[in-house]
Design an enzyme around this catalytic site. Sequence first.
Site, PDB file in Angstrom:
ATOM      1  N   LEU A  52      -8.680  75.647  58.339  1.00  0.00           N
ATOM      2  CA  LEU A  52      -8.767  77.186  57.653  1.00  0.00           C
ATOM      3  C   LEU A  52      -9.808  77.374  56.460  1.00  0.00           C
ATOM      4  CD1 LEU A  52      -4.646  76.073  57.682  1.00  0.00           C
ATOM      5  CD2 LEU A  52      -5.948  78.841  58.994  1.00  0.00           C
TER       6      LEU A  52
ATOM      7  N   GLY B 199     -13.240  73.026  50.900  1.00  0.00           N
ATOM      8  CA  GLY B 199     -13.385  73.149  49.510  1.00  0.00           C
ATOM      9  C   GLY B 199     -14.116  71.899  49.829  1.00  0.00           C
TER      10      GLY B 199
ATOM     11  N   SER C 252     -12.666  69.058  47.611  1.00  0.00           N
ATOM     12  CA  SER C 252     -12.047  68.031  47.970  1.00  0.00           C
ATOM     13  C   SER C 252     -11.902  67.998  49.281  1.00  0.00           C
ATOM     14  CB  SER C 252     -10.347  68.176  47.415  1.00  0.00           C
ATOM     15  OG  SER C 252      -9.947  69.295  47.439  1.00  0.00           O
ATOM     16  N   GLY C 253     -11.736  68.242  50.236  1.00  0.00           N
ATOM     17  CA  GLY C 253     -12.056  68.380  51.705  1.00  0.00           C
ATOM     18  C   GLY C 253     -11.788  69.801  52.715  1.00  0.00           C
TER      19      GLY C 253
ATOM     20  N   ASP D 124      -8.843  73.182  38.611  1.00  0.00           N
ATOM     21  CA  ASP D 124      -9.443  74.104  39.682  1.00  0.00           C
ATOM     22  C   ASP D 124      -9.249  75.249  39.659  1.00  0.00           C
ATOM     23  OD1 ASP D 124     -11.702  74.805  40.683  1.00  0.00           O
ATOM     24  OD2 ASP D 124     -11.337  73.764  42.611  1.00  0.00           O
TER      25      ASP D 124
END
Length: 804
Positions: free
Chosen positions: A518, A521, A523-524, A636
Site C-alpha cells: 500500500l 515510509g 518506519s516501514g 510526524d
Amino acid sequence: MNIPSRSITFLSFLLSSFSFSFVLSRNLSYLKQGSSLFVDDWHTSLVSPSGSFSCGFYPVGINAFAFSIWFSFDKTIAWTANRDRPVNGKGSWVSLRHGGGLVLFDFDGTMIWSTQIISTNKINRAQLLDSGNLVITDLSGIMLWKSFDNPTDTLLPYQGITKDNKLVSSAAKGVISSGYYQLYFDSNNILQLIYDSPNLTSIYWPDPFNKWWVNNRTAYNNSRIGVFDDLGYFMGSDNLRFKSSDYGAHVMRRLTLDYDGNLRLYSLNESAKTWSVSWLALSQPCQVHGICGQYGLCVYKPELQCICPLGFDVLDPNDWRKGCKPTFNITCHSAGQVRFVELAHTDFWGFDFNYTRLLSFHTCKKICLRDCSCQAFGYKKGSGECYPKITLINGRYSQNTMQTIYWKVPRSFKAPKISIYETNPHNCSAISEVHFMNYSALELRKKNVGKQTWIYLYSFACSVFVVEALFIFVGWWFIWRERKQEIRENHYETVSCSFRRFTYKELERATNRFKNELGRGGSGIVYKGTMEEERLIAVKKLHGVSQGGEEFFAELNIIGRINHMNLVRIRGFCSEGAHRLLVYDFVEKGSLDNVLFDSSSKHLLRWRRRCKIAVGVAKGLAYLHHECLEWVIHCDVKPENILLDDEFEPKITDFGLVKLLNRNSCGQELSRIHGTRGYIAPEWASNLPITGKADVYSYGVVLLEILRGMRISDWVLQDGEEEDQVEMILGRWVSSIKERLKKSGQGSPCAWVEELIDPSLNGDFNSAEASMMVKVALSCVEEERSRRPNMADVVRMLQSYDAE
Ligand SMILES: *[C@@H]1O[C@H](CO)[C@@H](O)[C@H](O)[C@H]1NC(C)=O
Ligand SMILES: *[C@@H]1O[C@H](CO)[C@@H](O)[C@H](O)[C@H]1NC(C)=O
Ligand SMILES: *[C@@H]1O[C@H](CO)[C@@H](O)[C@H](O)[C@H]1NC(C)=O
C-alpha cells in the site's frame, strides 16, 4: 440582664482575639516563635510568598486533620507531618516552641509529632518558601529544619531523595496514610522501588532480573542523591536519568510514588488546572509487585484488574491488594491426592525454591509433587525452564508471557467450566481503579501428562485458542452493546479487548505473502490484507526496531489503548524473532496527499469536507496530547499520515511509532522519518526538547495545505530556492502574511484571504470561516512555540465557528 450578657460576649471576643492575636488574616506569611495554628481555625494557613503553596491543617476524614503542605490551586498534598496519626478536628494545634521547634498536639494535649530540633540557637520563625519547603530558621536566618529533608510520597523540584530519607506511597487512592511501596537508595547505592509489606518484601524496579549494569545504573557512587530540576530533568547519583515529556521551564512538577506503586512525574497544565503524567517508572502496571496480593493475578487489558484464580476467593472485596484465599486444603500427606490445574500465559514472580533449565515437563512436575511446600510450578516449554514455587505472589497474566503455571489442587477439586469475564470499558487515563473478577483456570487433562507431550501441546494450543476466542467474543460483545446503546457521540469505542497478538504465519497468510503493497515510509512498508470475515487490514512491517520483545510489548500496551475515531484503530501486533509488525484497520480512501494534491481527485474535496478533515485531524491530535498520557507526541504529522475513510473522516496513522522505534528524543534519525520537508517545527533544528507544540506546527502546515490544495514547498518556494530551506522561507512568508493581516486591521480581511484559498474550489467556500482557519493555521506555525496554541485550543477555535 442586658449588660452582663453583652459584657460576656465582649469578654469572649477579647479572649478569642487574644488567643488568635497572631491571626491577622487567613493567610499568614510566617509563624513567629511562641505562636500557634489551631485546627478550629483551619482556614488559616501559612502561604508561600507567591501563593503557590499552603501549609496548615488539612481535612483528611470526618473530624480528622493532618498538618500538611499542599498546592494552593488544587489542594494536592505535597507533604504531611502526621500521615498515619491524624488529629482531632476540635482542639488540636501546632506550636512553634523553643523546645523542639514545630510541635503538633492532639485535642487532649498528646504530642503527635515534632520537628525535634536540638539546637542551642534561638528559634525565630517557621516559613513556607516558594519551593514548597517549610523551613524553621533562627534569628540569624540559619535553617534549623526543613520539610524537604522529610518527604512523604512526593518530591518537588530540587528536593532530593538521599541516603537518609525515602518516599513511601499512600495506602490507597485518596488516602494519606502510609502504604507498602517505597522509593529509596539501597545499600548498593541504587535507587529502587520495593514492595515492603509485613509478610513480604520484593524489589520490582529497576528490573530485578537484571544486574545493575544491565539496568544502566552504577553502584560505585555512594553520595546517594537523586533530584530533579525546574526543567523536569532528574539525575541520580546511581546514573538514573530521565526527562519529563514537557521538558522546559515555568511548569510546576511533582514526582509522586503513587498508591499503586508506580513512580510518576506530574506536570501542572496551567490552563486546564490539571496534572498530567510526564514520565513514569513502569509502563506496565502489573510489573509492580504485591499489587494483587497473595494468589492474586494482575491483568492489564487495558486497565489494571486483579483476579482470583479458580478455586480461590477474594479475601476482602473492598481491598484487592489483600489477595485471595484457597477454598481447598492441601496437607503434606496427600501426595497421591493432588493434581495440577493449568494457567497459561501466567507468571508469579520470584519465590522459586529451585531453578533448572532443560527439564522435561514430567520431571518438573515430579519436583513439585515430591515437595509438600511446593504450591505450584512454572514451566516454559521449549527452553524447559522449571520454577517450582513456595508461595504465589506478584502474579500477572499477559498474552506475552510464555510461561504456564501448574497449580496444585486436591484431586477432588472440581473446576467449573464457565469463565466469567468482566471487562471495563476502555479508559486511557494512567491510573485506574482495580476491579475484581472471577477467573477460570483451564483444566489440565488428567492422565499421562508429560508422557505424551502432544497431549500437553494440544491442550496448550487449546487454551491459547479458548482464551483468544474469549477476548474476541468479549470485544464483539462490547461493540455490539455499544452499537445498541448508540453511545457514539463521544467517539470512543470500547473494544480494547480485541487488541491481540498475531503470529507471523497468520499475517503472511492474511497479506498473501506480503504481495499487495500500500505504501512505504521511514518506519516501514505497509501491506494490504484480509482477515476472517473479509475484514480488510493494513499490516505495517516495521524496520529498525531495536527493542526486545518485552519493551516492544510495553510500548504497545500504550499504543493499543489509544482509541479515537480520528486515529487509525490498531488491531494487534506480531513480534516474532526479528519480525515486528503492526496490524491496523484498513482505511478506504488512502492518504490525504493522494486526494489533496492530485488534480484528478481534488474535486472530491469540497469546502465542507476540507473543514471536516481539518477539525478531525485536530481532534485526533488533541486526544493524543491531552486525553492520553501527555507524552504521546506524533512527531510526524503530514498528509501522508492522514488517511480518509469512505465518508472522508480523517484518521491519523503512525502515532506512537516514535516510542516504538525507540527514538526517545523523537528527533534522532529525523531525516529517515520525514520523507518530505516542510512540516518540521523550527525547534528540531535548535536541538530544543520536543513537545506537543512540534505537532501543532506540523498541523498548521497541513492546515495551510488543506486550504490551499497545494504542497507548502510548491507554494512558498520561488524559482531557484532550495527545498531544504523551506522552513526558513515559510517563516518569512508567514511574517509577511501577518503584516498584511495587521494592515487590513479591523476592516474585512476576507478579500485577500480569498487569494490564499484553493482556486479549484471556484470560490465555493465560506470566506469568514476560511479567514478564521487561516488565522488558526498562522498561529500554529509561529516560530516561537510558546506562542502557538495547543491542540485543544485549536479544536476549540475551529469549532467556535460552527457554534456561532
Ligand atoms: C556521584 O554523584 C554525584 C551526584 O550525582 C556527582 O556530583 C558526583 O560527581 C558523583 N561522583 C562520582 C565519583 O562519580
Ligand atoms: C481446612 O482445614 C482447616 C483445619 O484443618 C479447617 O478449619 C478448614 O475448614 C478447612 N478448609 C476447607 C476449605 O476445607
Ligand atoms: C477514566 O478513569 C479516570 C480515573 O479512574 C476517570 O476519572 C475518568 O472519568 C475515566 N474516563 C472514562 C472515559 O471512563
